[in-house]
Write a protein that holds these residues in place. Structure first.
Motif, short mmCIF file in Angstrom:
data_model
loop_
_atom_site.label_atom_id
_atom_site.label_comp_id
_atom_site.label_asym_id
_atom_site.label_seq_id
_atom_site.Cartn_x
_atom_site.Cartn_y
_atom_site.Cartn_z
N THR A 36 0.86 -1.18 0.00
CA THR A 36 0.00 0.00 0.00
C THR A 36 0.91 1.24 0.00
O THR A 36 2.12 1.12 -0.08
N GLY A 37 0.31 2.42 0.11
CA GLY A 37 1.11 3.64 0.15
C GLY A 37 1.06 4.38 -1.17
O GLY A 37 0.48 3.90 -2.15
N ALA A 38 1.69 5.54 -1.18
CA ALA A 38 1.65 6.39 -2.37
C ALA A 38 2.47 5.78 -3.52
O ALA A 38 2.12 5.93 -4.69
N SER A 39 3.55 5.08 -3.19
CA SER A 39 4.47 4.63 -4.24
C SER A 39 3.83 3.75 -5.31
O SER A 39 4.06 3.98 -6.50
N PRO A 40 3.01 2.74 -4.94
CA PRO A 40 2.46 1.87 -6.00
C PRO A 40 1.14 2.36 -6.60
O PRO A 40 0.62 1.69 -7.51
N GLY A 132 7.24 -0.74 -1.32
CA GLY A 132 7.67 0.64 -1.15
C GLY A 132 8.80 0.61 -0.14
O GLY A 132 9.27 -0.46 0.27
N ILE A 133 9.24 1.76 0.30
CA ILE A 133 10.28 1.80 1.34
C ILE A 133 9.99 3.01 2.24
O ILE A 133 9.58 4.07 1.75
N GLY A 134 10.20 2.84 3.53
CA GLY A 134 10.01 3.97 4.45
C GLY A 134 11.24 4.87 4.46
O GLY A 134 12.32 4.46 4.03
N HIS A 138 12.41 1.03 6.24
CA HIS A 138 11.56 -0.14 6.50
C HIS A 138 10.96 -0.68 5.20
O HIS A 138 10.77 0.06 4.24
N TYR A 168 -2.66 11.11 7.27
CA TYR A 168 -3.87 10.51 6.71
C TYR A 168 -4.99 10.39 7.75
O TYR A 168 -6.13 10.14 7.42
N LYS A 201 13.23 9.85 0.18
CA LYS A 201 13.60 8.43 0.15
C LYS A 201 15.07 8.24 -0.25
O LYS A 201 15.56 7.10 -0.25
P1 PGA Z 1 4.86 5.50 0.60
O1 PGA Z 1 5.19 4.54 1.84
O2 PGA Z 1 4.79 4.64 -0.60
O3 PGA Z 1 3.53 6.10 0.96
O4 PGA Z 1 5.97 6.50 0.54
C1 PGA Z 1 6.16 3.57 1.73
C2 PGA Z 1 6.45 2.93 3.06
O5 PGA Z 1 6.41 3.62 4.10
O6 PGA Z 1 6.74 1.74 3.08
#
Ligand code: PGA
Length: 242
Positions: A36-40, A132-134, A138, A168, A201
């Motif tokens: 989930t998240g904005a990336s995909p 995705g990646i934090g 993470h 959010y 990122k």
């Molecule tokens: P993002 O989150 O795609 O919303 O940037 C990625 C994540 O935190 O794993």
């Protein structure tokens, strides 16, 4: 690691969708790991477009999502269940029983974690995992820690993750725990595609590609050891790579 840098999010998203489409055409009952998240979001939009155009069918595909908040009702607009149905599942021909998301409200969370890993195994393992990646490196909700995690488990979210996601939740408190695939679960995927965009990122991507393999400094650094990882990046996310 294969690194692809794109000048815009649309082409990055299309490249991710291409990988998924090619896999499904080769193997109509492919098993996907989803994020989930904005990336995909852009890749999911593109998959919906291709599916509506009749170019692609998810009829036999199985999916397993990376993670879900604990204690947030499924119907809450911030649950990852809601996200996936809004951004993908509600618009493609996937069978609802084939679209698995960890149940963060299961009465026995430990049993839910074991059952989730078992279901992945029974499906034949994940063919392609989207990540995705934090900002803290993470993947899933595998936060920086003293050791790499193994299977699906319950985790407490770090301040960095809460700060990144609380926007959010408006005035509602954000959950502080989540159920997540472990690093071991993710690492078992046959192929991994990690998406990252934006300056925020860049540090995490540098640590993923060039840093020490360290669960504390950057959980995603373990991907250096995986035989089939592709990073799809924009120029900002790639900007600190030497
Ligand atoms: P993002 O989150 O795609 O919303 O940037 C990625 C994540 O935190 O794993």
């Amino acid at each position: 690691m294969k690194i692809c840098v794109f000048s815009d999010y649309t082409s990055l998203s299309a490249a991710c969708a291409d990988g998924i489409e090619t896999l499904i055409k080769e193997k109509p009952d492919a098993v996907l790991g989803l994020a989930t998240g904005a990336s995909p979001e852009g890749a999911y939009e593109e998959l919906i477009r291709r599916s509506r155009a009749g170019e692609l069918s998810f009829r036999a595909v199985k999916t397993f999502n990376l993670d879900e908040y604990c204690g947030l009702p499924r119907a809450d607009r911030n649950s990852y269940y809601s996200f996936m149905w809004e951004h993908l599942f509600g618009h493609i021909d996937i069978a609802p029983e084939n679209a698995r998301i960890p149940d963060g409200n299961a009465p026995d969370l430990a049993a839910e974690c074991l059952a989730y890993d078992e279901a992945i195994k029974e499906a034949g393992g994940i063919d392609l995992q989207v990540l995705g990646i934090g900002r803290n490196g993470h993947i899933g909700f595998n936060e920086p820690a003293d050791a790499f995690t193994k299977g699906t488990h319950v985790t407490r979210l770090t301040k960095s993750t809460i700060d990144a996601n609380k926007r959010y939740f408006d005035d509602n408190p954000m959950p502080e725990a989540a159920i997540t695939m472990g690093i071991g679960t993710i690492f078992s995927a046959k192929r991994i595609v990690l998406l990252a965009t934006g300056k925020k990122k860049a540090e995490a991507i540098k640590n993923t590609v060039q840093g020490d393999i360290s669960p504390r400094q950057c959980p995603a650094s373990i991907l250096q050891l995986h035989p089939d990882v592709t990073l799809l990046l924009d120029e900002e996310a790639a900007s600190l790579l030497g």
